[in-house]
Structures are given as structure tokens and as C-alpha cells.
Design a protein around this motif. Structure first.
Motif, PDB file in Angstrom:
ATOM      1  N   MET A 133       0.840  -1.199   0.000  1.00 44.01           N
ATOM      2  CA  MET A 133       0.000   0.000   0.000  1.00 44.01           C
ATOM      3  C   MET A 133       0.872   1.245   0.000  1.00 44.01           C
ATOM      4  SD  MET A 133      -2.946   1.192   2.696  1.00 44.01           S
ATOM      5  CE  MET A 133      -4.124   0.049   1.973  1.00 44.01           C
ATOM      6  N   ARG A 134       0.428   2.264  -0.739  1.00 39.90           N
ATOM      7  CA  ARG A 134       1.145   3.535  -0.818  1.00 39.90           C
ATOM      8  C   ARG A 134       0.391   4.586  -0.002  1.00 39.90           C
ATOM      9  NH1 ARG A 134       6.120   3.265  -2.866  1.00 39.90           N
ATOM     10  NH2 ARG A 134       5.963   5.287  -3.910  1.00 39.90           N
ATOM     11  N   VAL A 135       1.151   5.490   0.627  1.00 38.92           N
ATOM     12  CA  VAL A 135       0.592   6.569   1.436  1.00 38.92           C
ATOM     13  C   VAL A 135       1.241   7.875   0.990  1.00 38.92           C
ATOM     14  CG1 VAL A 135       0.102   7.403   3.757  1.00 38.92           C
ATOM     15  CG2 VAL A 135       0.499   4.957   3.375  1.00 38.92           C
ATOM     16  N   ALA A 136       0.436   8.885   0.715  1.00 42.88           N
ATOM     17  CA  ALA A 136       0.970  10.200   0.361  1.00 42.88           C
ATOM     18  C   ALA A 136       1.232  10.978   1.644  1.00 42.88           C
ATOM     19  CB  ALA A 136      -0.003  10.956  -0.541  1.00 42.88           C
ATOM     20  N   VAL A 137       2.498  11.285   1.897  1.00 44.35           N
ATOM     21  CA  VAL A 137       2.927  11.899   3.151  1.00 44.35           C
ATOM     22  C   VAL A 137       3.609  13.227   2.868  1.00 44.35           C
ATOM     23  CG1 VAL A 137       4.324  11.610   5.226  1.00 44.35           C
ATOM     24  CG2 VAL A 137       3.241   9.623   4.177  1.00 44.35           C
ATOM     25  N   SER A 138       3.185  14.262   3.571  1.00 44.38           N
ATOM     26  CA  SER A 138       3.857  15.556   3.472  1.00 44.38           C
ATOM     27  C   SER A 138       5.134  15.557   4.305  1.00 44.38           C
ATOM     28  CB  SER A 138       2.926  16.680   3.933  1.00 44.38           C
ATOM     29  OG  SER A 138       3.629  17.905   4.011  1.00 44.38           O
ATOM     30  N   ARG A 139       5.017  15.137   5.582  1.00 48.12           N
ATOM     31  CA  ARG A 139       6.179  15.073   6.469  1.00 48.12           C
ATOM     32  C   ARG A 139       5.811  14.318   7.730  1.00 48.12           C
ATOM     33  NH1 ARG A 139       4.800  20.619   6.335  1.00 48.12           N
ATOM     34  NH2 ARG A 139       6.653  21.084   5.109  1.00 48.12           N
ATOM     35  N   ILE A 140       6.830  13.863   8.421  1.00 49.09           N
ATOM     36  CA  ILE A 140       6.663  13.332   9.763  1.00 49.09           C
ATOM     37  C   ILE A 140       7.665  14.048  10.656  1.00 49.09           C
ATOM     38  CG2 ILE A 140       5.875  11.096   8.929  1.00 49.09           C
ATOM     39  CD1 ILE A 140       8.586   9.953   9.704  1.00 49.09           C
ATOM     40  N   HIS A 141       7.349  14.133  11.951  1.00 45.03           N
ATOM     41  CA  HIS A 141       8.279  14.797  12.864  1.00 45.03           C
ATOM     42  C   HIS A 141       8.070  14.306  14.285  1.00 45.03           C
ATOM     43  CE1 HIS A 141      11.222  17.892  13.855  1.00 45.03           C
ATOM     44  NE2 HIS A 141      10.548  18.019  14.986  1.00 45.03           N
ATOM     45  N   PHE A 142       9.186  14.216  15.008  1.00 42.38           N
ATOM     46  CA  PHE A 142       9.171  13.956  16.440  1.00 42.38           C
ATOM     47  C   PHE A 142      10.272  14.805  17.077  1.00 42.38           C
ATOM     48  CE2 PHE A 142      10.751  11.902  20.245  1.00 42.38           C
ATOM     49  CZ  PHE A 142       9.579  11.768  20.972  1.00 42.38           C
ATOM     50  N   PRO A 143       9.978  15.474  18.215  1.00 47.67           N
ATOM     51  CA  PRO A 143       8.686  15.513  18.904  1.00 47.67           C
ATOM     52  C   PRO A 143       7.834  16.691  18.444  1.00 47.67           C
ATOM     53  CG  PRO A 143      10.351  16.540  20.279  1.00 47.67           C
ATOM     54  CD  PRO A 143      11.060  16.091  19.024  1.00 47.67           C
ATOM     55  N   VAL A 144       6.530  16.517  18.497  1.00 45.80           N
ATOM     56  CA  VAL A 144       5.566  17.602  18.317  1.00 45.80           C
ATOM     57  C   VAL A 144       4.900  17.830  19.673  1.00 45.80           C
ATOM     58  CG1 VAL A 144       3.449  18.332  17.162  1.00 45.80           C
ATOM     59  CG2 VAL A 144       5.186  17.050  15.896  1.00 45.80           C
ATOM     60  N   THR A 145       4.979  19.046  20.179  1.00 43.71           N
ATOM     61  CA  THR A 145       4.462  19.340  21.524  1.00 43.71           C
ATOM     62  C   THR A 145       3.248  20.253  21.503  1.00 43.71           C
ATOM     63  OG1 THR A 145       5.873  21.297  21.845  1.00 43.71           O
ATOM     64  CG2 THR A 145       6.823  19.153  22.409  1.00 43.71           C
ATOM     65  N   THR A 146       2.773  20.620  20.321  1.00 43.55           N
ATOM     66  CA  THR A 146       1.715  21.621  20.208  1.00 43.55           C
ATOM     67  C   THR A 146       0.412  21.070  19.638  1.00 43.55           C
ATOM     68  OG1 THR A 146       2.596  22.235  18.037  1.00 43.55           O
ATOM     69  CG2 THR A 146       3.359  23.510  19.936  1.00 43.55           C
ATOM     70  N   LEU A 147       0.355  19.778  19.374  1.00 43.43           N
ATOM     71  CA  LEU A 147      -0.835  19.171  18.763  1.00 43.43           C
ATOM     72  C   LEU A 147      -1.279  17.962  19.579  1.00 43.43           C
ATOM     73  CD1 LEU A 147       0.189  19.402  14.995  1.00 43.43           C
ATOM     74  CD2 LEU A 147      -1.469  20.839  16.197  1.00 43.43           C
ATOM     75  N   GLY A 148      -1.562  18.213  20.853  1.00 45.25           N
ATOM     76  CA  GLY A 148      -1.974  17.156  21.759  1.00 45.25           C
ATOM     77  C   GLY A 148      -1.037  17.069  22.942  1.00 45.25           C
ATOM     78  N   PRO A 149      -1.364  16.201  23.900  1.00 41.93           N
ATOM     79  CA  PRO A 149      -0.592  16.144  25.137  1.00 41.93           C
ATOM     80  C   PRO A 149       0.757  15.452  24.953  1.00 41.93           C
ATOM     81  CG  PRO A 149      -2.308  14.481  25.148  1.00 41.93           C
ATOM     82  CD  PRO A 149      -2.539  15.312  23.930  1.00 41.93           C
ATOM     83  N   GLY A 150       1.768  15.974  25.639  1.00 43.63           N
ATOM     84  CA  GLY A 150       3.069  15.333  25.660  1.00 43.63           C
ATOM     85  C   GLY A 150       3.887  15.575  24.405  1.00 43.63           C
ATOM     86  N   ARG A 151       4.890  14.708  24.226  1.00 49.14           N
ATOM     87  CA  ARG A 151       5.782  14.752  23.066  1.00 49.14           C
ATOM     88  C   ARG A 151       5.277  13.697  22.078  1.00 49.14           C
ATOM     89  NH1 ARG A 151      11.178  16.170  23.714  1.00 49.14           N
ATOM     90  NH2 ARG A 151      11.854  14.087  23.059  1.00 49.14           N
ATOM     91  N   ARG A 152       4.629  14.172  21.026  1.00 45.30           N
ATOM     92  CA  ARG A 152       3.919  13.277  20.130  1.00 45.30           C
ATOM     93  C   ARG A 152       4.653  13.120  18.806  1.00 45.30           C
ATOM     94  NH1 ARG A 152      -0.959  12.402  22.369  1.00 45.30           N
ATOM     95  NH2 ARG A 152      -1.956  11.639  20.470  1.00 45.30           N
TER      96      ARG A 152
ATOM     97  N   ASP B  42       5.235   0.326   4.477  1.00 47.28           N
ATOM     98  CA  ASP B  42       6.349  -0.240   5.239  1.00 47.28           C
ATOM     99  C   ASP B  42       7.436   0.800   5.474  1.00 47.28           C
ATOM    100  OD1 ASP B  42       5.044  -2.635   5.326  1.00 47.28           O
ATOM    101  OD2 ASP B  42       6.238  -3.599   3.763  1.00 47.28           O
ATOM    102  N   GLN B  43       7.709   1.631   4.464  1.00 43.26           N
ATOM    103  CA  GLN B  43       8.721   2.674   4.608  1.00 43.26           C
ATOM    104  C   GLN B  43       8.303   3.695   5.654  1.00 43.26           C
ATOM    105  OE1 GLN B  43       9.656   4.626   0.900  1.00 43.26           O
ATOM    106  NE2 GLN B  43      10.980   6.159   1.875  1.00 43.26           N
ATOM    107  N   LEU B  44       7.030   4.077   5.648  1.00 47.97           N
ATOM    108  CA  LEU B  44       6.527   5.023   6.639  1.00 47.97           C
ATOM    109  C   LEU B  44       6.611   4.427   8.043  1.00 47.97           C
ATOM    110  CD1 LEU B  44       5.101   7.609   7.532  1.00 47.97           C
ATOM    111  CD2 LEU B  44       2.928   6.563   6.857  1.00 47.97           C
ATOM    112  N   LEU B  45       6.234   3.168   8.186  1.00 43.99           N
ATOM    113  CA  LEU B  45       6.263   2.545   9.502  1.00 43.99           C
ATOM    114  C   LEU B  45       7.688   2.415  10.027  1.00 43.99           C
ATOM    115  CD1 LEU B  45       3.574  -0.201   8.945  1.00 43.99           C
ATOM    116  CD2 LEU B  45       3.345   1.876  10.306  1.00 43.99           C
ATOM    117  N   THR B  46       8.639   2.177   9.139  1.00 45.40           N
ATOM    118  CA  THR B  46      10.042   2.123   9.560  1.00 45.40           C
ATOM    119  C   THR B  46      10.478   3.458  10.138  1.00 45.40           C
ATOM    120  OG1 THR B  46      10.596   0.422   7.929  1.00 45.40           O
ATOM    121  CG2 THR B  46      12.409   1.766   8.765  1.00 45.40           C
ATOM    122  N   ALA B  47      10.040   4.553   9.509  1.00 47.96           N
ATOM    123  CA  ALA B  47      10.379   5.886  10.024  1.00 47.96           C
ATOM    124  C   ALA B  47       9.706   6.144  11.367  1.00 47.96           C
ATOM    125  CB  ALA B  47       9.973   6.952   9.006  1.00 47.96           C
TER     126      ALA B  47
END
Length: 214
Positions: free
Chosen positions: A1-20, A51-56
Motif C-alpha cells: 500500500m502507498r501513502v501520500a505523506v507531506s512530512r513526519i516529525h518527532f517531537p511535536v508538543t503543540t498538537l496534543g498532550p506530551g511529546r507526540r 512499510d517505509q513510513l512505519l520504519t520511520a
């Protein structure tokens, strides 16, 4: 399966509780006027294998206090969204928060088919003609729905916004461009652009060069 992704990032602290862990999916058919994430609108780009996204994601899953999915419009990729969240739940027991521009009635059939995959969801399009007084919202028409017991931790954001809600995470991509994650207050980005330009720097919004995301 293919997923169109703009970006991923860790940590995000401004879009929900904790370091997401934050995932921004690419492509939006809603295209709200005044959106600060215009760079995520175009579909058909940024596709990667699931699979590539999940690895990241797996690089940060042990540290992450939860997963926040935004965009773009996550429900423009309903099958990929479901597959991503099923895999997330196999990796982590932490909460999933999804931001969508669709209304609850529109996504209810997906939620029924995929019960338990999303713990809390923020629904509704951004509307620049409405006030912005509530936490985690770009405009007050948007509604936070807690869907599972785990999602109850998100109910703390069902309140008026305060100063802590107007923080933005600042990140830099591989080209050295800065981008931001969070829910800016009205006029914040314009004031930032003005301040940067006054100091001799070049600044632009995602509508111009894909610099900001929220």
C-alpha cells in the motif's frame, strides 16, 4: 500500500498532550480559505510505501506519548489511514489524535468500520470568518470528539485557549528551510514574517514556498 505523506516529525508538543509523533498526510480536497498548510493540498505527491513510513515511525515510537495525524486531509486517504493506524496500534498503546476538515457525520461510517483506531478526533473545516477562542482549534466551529477511554486524555483540550496553546514547534528540513507545527493565533504568522523581514531575513508562508505547516 502507498501513502501520500507531506512530512513526519518527532517531537511535536503543540498538537496534543506530551511529546507526540506527528504525521502530516499529503492531499486535501477541502482547501479551506486561509489555510496555513497550502503546501499539503496537492494530491499524488510524496507517496511512500506503508512499510517505509512505519520504519520511520518506529524510530520514535518508544519515546512518543502518542500519534497526531493531520494534513492535508487524512480522510482523503481512508484505506491508507486505516492501515497506518492499525500498524500504529501494533507498535504502541499510546493515544491517536486525528485532525480533519470533515464533519463527524461525514466520517462516521469510517469510524464504525474502524472502531478503536482513533482515540480522539478534531472535526470541521477551518473558517477564517469565525472566532478562534478554543484550544487546539483554528476556528470555534471545530469540535473535539473523544472516542475511546484512552482518548479521554484529550478532553483536557476542550476548553478556552490560553497562552500555552499559542506555542509553535519550529523545525528545519534537510534544505535548511524552517517550518512550524501547531495552531497559530490569527495574525501570528504575519507578525512573524514582518519581524523577520525587518531583521533582513526572507520569510514566506506555505502558500508561497511551503514553509509553514499546521
Amino acid at each position: 500500500m502507498r501513502v501520500a505523506v507531506s512530512r513526519i516529525h518527532f517531537p511535536v508538543t503543540t498538537l496534543g498532550p506530551g511529546r507526540r509523533l506527528g504525521v502530516w498526510l499529503q492531499g486535501c480536497s477541502i482547501r479551506c480559505p486561509g489555510c496555513v498548510s497550502v503546501d499539503t493540498w496537492n494530491a499524488g505527491i510524496g507517496e511512500v510505501g506503508l512499510d517505509q513510513l512505519l520504519t520511520a515511525l518506529a524510530l520514535h515510537v518508544d519515546e512518543a506519548d502518542g500519534l497526531t495525524v493531520s494534513g492535508g486531509e487524512p480522510f482523503d486517504q481512508p484505506d491508507a489511514l486505516a492501515a497506518l493506524l492499525r500498524e500504529w496500534h501494533s507498535l504502541s498503546k499510546r493515544s491517536v489524535l486525528v485532525f480533519t476538515g470533515r464533519e463527524m457525520v461525514d466520517i462516521a461510517p469510517w469510524l464504525d468500520r474502524n472502531a478503536g483506531l482513533i482515540d480522539a478526533v478534531m472535526t470541521g473545516p477551518f473558517r477564517s470568518d469565525l472566532p478562534q477562542t478554543l484550544a487546539l482549534r483554528g476556528s470555534d466551529n471545530q469540535r473535539l470528539h473523544t472516542l475511546t477511554p484512552l482518548g479521554a486524555e484529550l478532553s483536557a483540550f476542550d476548553r478556552p485557549a490560553d497562552g500555552s496553546d499559542r506555542r509553535l514547534d519550529v523545525m528545519f528540513d534537510e534544505d535548511g528551510d524552517a517550518w512550524m507545527a501547531g495552531i497559530p493565533a490569527r495574525g501570528d504568522l504575519a507578525r512573524l514574517r514582518h519581524a523577520l523581514r525587518a531583521a533582513g531575513h526572507r520569510a514566506a508562508s506555505s502558500a508561497e514556498v511551503g514553509m509553514f505547516a499546521a
